[in-house]
Write an enzyme that holds these catalytic residues in place. Structure first.
Site, PDB file in Angstrom:
ATOM      1  N   GLY A   1     -12.599  -4.182  12.428  1.00  0.00           N
ATOM      2  CA  GLY A   1     -12.757  -3.933  13.863  1.00  0.00           C
ATOM      3  C   GLY A   1     -14.219  -3.723  14.226  1.00  0.00           C
ATOM      4  O   GLY A   1     -14.858  -2.802  13.729  1.00  0.00           O
TER       5      GLY A   1
ATOM      6  N   ASP B   1     -17.406   3.699  18.061  1.00  0.00           N
ATOM      7  CA  ASP B   1     -16.836   4.588  19.084  1.00  0.00           C
ATOM      8  C   ASP B   1     -16.824   6.055  18.673  1.00  0.00           C
ATOM      9  O   ASP B   1     -16.282   6.904  19.366  1.00  0.00           O
ATOM     10  CB  ASP B   1     -15.411   4.150  19.439  1.00  0.00           C
ATOM     11  CG  ASP B   1     -14.432   4.383  18.290  1.00  0.00           C
ATOM     12  OD1 ASP B   1     -14.894   4.580  17.148  1.00  0.00           O
ATOM     13  OD2 ASP B   1     -13.219   4.366  18.543  1.00  0.00           O
TER      14      ASP B   1
ATOM     15  N   ASN C   1     -15.110   7.482  16.685  1.00  0.00           N
ATOM     16  CA  ASN C   1     -13.712   7.912  16.535  1.00  0.00           C
ATOM     17  C   ASN C   1     -13.081   8.392  17.844  1.00  0.00           C
ATOM     18  O   ASN C   1     -12.149   9.195  17.841  1.00  0.00           O
ATOM     19  CB  ASN C   1     -13.601   9.012  15.475  1.00  0.00           C
ATOM     20  CG  ASN C   1     -12.347   8.875  14.644  1.00  0.00           C
ATOM     21  OD1 ASN C   1     -11.707   7.832  14.647  1.00  0.00           O
ATOM     22  ND2 ASN C   1     -11.992   9.924  13.940  1.00  0.00           N
ATOM     23  N   ARG C   2     -13.577   7.886  18.994  1.00  0.00           N
ATOM     24  CA  ARG C   2     -13.000   8.264  20.292  1.00  0.00           C
ATOM     25  C   ARG C   2     -11.606   7.661  20.486  1.00  0.00           C
ATOM     26  O   ARG C   2     -10.708   8.298  21.005  1.00  0.00           O
ATOM     27  CB  ARG C   2     -13.895   7.768  21.439  1.00  0.00           C
ATOM     28  CG  ARG C   2     -15.050   8.634  21.785  1.00  0.00           C
ATOM     29  CD  ARG C   2     -15.601   8.282  23.165  1.00  0.00           C
ATOM     30  NE  ARG C   2     -15.714   6.871  23.407  1.00  0.00           N
ATOM     31  CZ  ARG C   2     -16.758   6.122  23.070  1.00  0.00           C
ATOM     32  NH1 ARG C   2     -17.764   6.661  22.405  1.00  0.00           N
ATOM     33  NH2 ARG C   2     -16.803   4.840  23.357  1.00  0.00           N
ATOM     34  N   HIS C   3     -11.495   6.389  20.132  1.00  0.00           N
ATOM     35  CA  HIS C   3     -10.256   5.658  20.400  1.00  0.00           C
ATOM     36  C   HIS C   3      -9.366   5.681  19.161  1.00  0.00           C
ATOM     37  O   HIS C   3      -9.577   4.925  18.214  1.00  0.00           O
ATOM     38  CB  HIS C   3     -10.570   4.216  20.809  1.00  0.00           C
ATOM     39  CG  HIS C   3     -11.463   4.117  22.008  1.00  0.00           C
ATOM     40  ND1 HIS C   3     -11.016   4.357  23.286  1.00  0.00           N
ATOM     41  CD2 HIS C   3     -12.785   3.829  22.120  1.00  0.00           C
ATOM     42  CE1 HIS C   3     -12.014   4.204  24.140  1.00  0.00           C
ATOM     43  NE2 HIS C   3     -13.099   3.893  23.456  1.00  0.00           N
TER      44      HIS C   3
ATOM     45  N   LEU D   1      -8.389   0.803   3.138  1.00  0.00           N
ATOM     46  CA  LEU D   1      -9.110   0.799   1.873  1.00  0.00           C
ATOM     47  C   LEU D   1      -8.679   2.001   1.037  1.00  0.00           C
ATOM     48  O   LEU D   1      -8.462   3.084   1.584  1.00  0.00           O
ATOM     49  CB  LEU D   1     -10.619   0.857   2.118  1.00  0.00           C
ATOM     50  CG  LEU D   1     -11.253  -0.341   2.832  1.00  0.00           C
ATOM     51  CD1 LEU D   1     -12.742  -0.091   3.039  1.00  0.00           C
ATOM     52  CD2 LEU D   1     -11.040  -1.619   2.051  1.00  0.00           C
TER      53      LEU D   1
END
Length: 390
Positions: A266, A270, A272-274, A292
């Site tokens: 991806g 972000d 880790n916001r979304h 992973l």
């Protein structure tokens, strides 16, 4: 060339920047005073960027000359000497990798594929877009000098219409010269349909949307000709290669890498916001997901919980070479830098500084800007210089 950036940015009404006319001007006129001041400051910042880059290039040239002279005379410090020698080694590897490509000797390439899903332009801030562009540059550089490079790297959802801000950022990176890279305006759903033997078309012409063509200027139109979607690269075959979206939220763990699979990363920054963004997108498209097998290693990192796009890619190519996930992760993010005894603020700052310097030196060296030289900690990495070749 010295630039008093602070004075320029804080300049008053006499500054040369003006509020644009037309639609953008109307939008600014409706802003508050504070917002307009912020927009004007940003406009002035854009104006001085070329000057800053020119000054930085000159400073690097001078620094490179000093290093070359000091190395020949044997007067460099141990740190500078080590950096110069490291850069020479990486440059030698880069030339060897380029020689193999030009001679058609790609027997050591891994014949699976990697996709960078860039369909998140609207979810990132301008700063995150800039970071994403930088990460793509690091990723390309890593692949070009890897012991076992990935033969096919596809970047989806990339065009002035599909990802306008990232497209603008990437114009400085000469992406169209990157070897082993393919660029699609089309999204992941198109790639999935092309790999499905029941829906794929055996021979298909590259298509750029009318919206993208209408927005394109003369220079942009020449770049649009480098977009290859929806033509699947020759090394990937419909019915044989399966898509796997890498997601930290996936239930299945990736035990090994297969040349019959294409691994999707991806392309989003972000912080880790979304939550579950990539996992949700993959489920919506009916694409298998996997994570992973590095959960235990991530738990040992007190300051890093989210891997960057280039770090995920580096772990993949290191695994292809080493055949061991633990060794691959250690090679990309050494655990020793996060030992319990080094969890002080000073240690964390030093670790970040060293990592930044190491990344910038390796990245710049891989592109061969000069024969000898380093990027100092304070230097701004100029994509126009760093990623100017191939």
């Amino acid at each position: 060339m010295d630039i008093d950036e602070e004075s320029y940015l804080n300049a008053g009404p006499s500054a040369p920047s003006k509020i644009p006319q037309g639609g953008e001007g109307d939008r600014l006129q409706g802003m508050s005073k504070k917002a307009m001041k912020r927009a004007a400051k940003q406009a002035r910042l854009e104006e001085i960027k070329p000057l800053k880059r020119a000054a930085e290039r000159e400073r690097r040239r001078q620094r490179t000359a000093q290093l070359a002279e000091g190395y020949a005379a044997g007067t460099l410090s141990e740190a500078d000497k080590e950096l110069v020698e490291r850069r020479r080694r990486v440059e030698k590897e880069r030339k060897e990798a380029q020689r193999r490509i030009e001679s058609g000797d790609q027997a050591n390439d891994w014949l699976g594929g990697v996709v960078i899903d860039l369909g998140f332009d609207d979810l990132m801030t301008d700063q995150e877009i800039a970071s994403m562009a930088q990460q793509l540059g690091y990723l390309y550089s890593s692949n070009r000098t890897a012991e076992k490079p990935v033969r096919t790297v596809i970047h989806t959802t990339f065009s002035p219409a599909a990802s306008p801000r990232l497209w603008q950022r990437m114009e400085n990176f000469n992406w169209h010269k990157w070897s082993r890279c393919h660029w699609w305006e089309q999204g992941l759903e198109t790639l999935k349909s092309q790999l499905d033997p029941s829906t794929s078309i055996l021979s298909v012409q590259s298509v750029v949307s009318k919206e993208t063509q209408d927005k394109a200027g003369i220079d942009t139109k020449s770049l649009l000709s480098r977009l290859t979607g929806p033509q699947v690269p020759v090394d990937l075959q419909a019915g044989k290669h399966k898509l796997v979206y890498l997601s930290a939220d996936a239930e299945d763990e990736l035990l090994s890498l297969s040349e019959d699979e294409i691994y999707i990363i991806g392309g989003i920054v972000d912080r880790n916001r979304h939550k579950n963004l990539c996992q949700g997108k993959a489920e919506q498209l009916g694409i298998r997901t996997a994570r992973l097998p590095i959960g235990t290693f991530l738990e040992m990192l007190p300051t890093r919980k989210v891997l960057t796009v280039n770090q995920v890619f580096d772990i993949l190519v290191k695994y292809l070479h080493l055949g061991d996930w633990a060794a691959a992760f250690e090679a990309v993010i050494p655990i020793r830098k996060y030992a319990p005894g080094r969890k002080t603020k000073r240690a964390k700052t030093e670790t970040k500084r060293n990592e930044k310097e190491e990344e910038e030196v390796e990245c710049t060296s891989a592109e061969g800007e000069e024969d000898i030289g380093v990027i100092e900690e304070s230097a701004e990495v100029d994509p126009e210089d760093v990623f100017s070749n191939q």
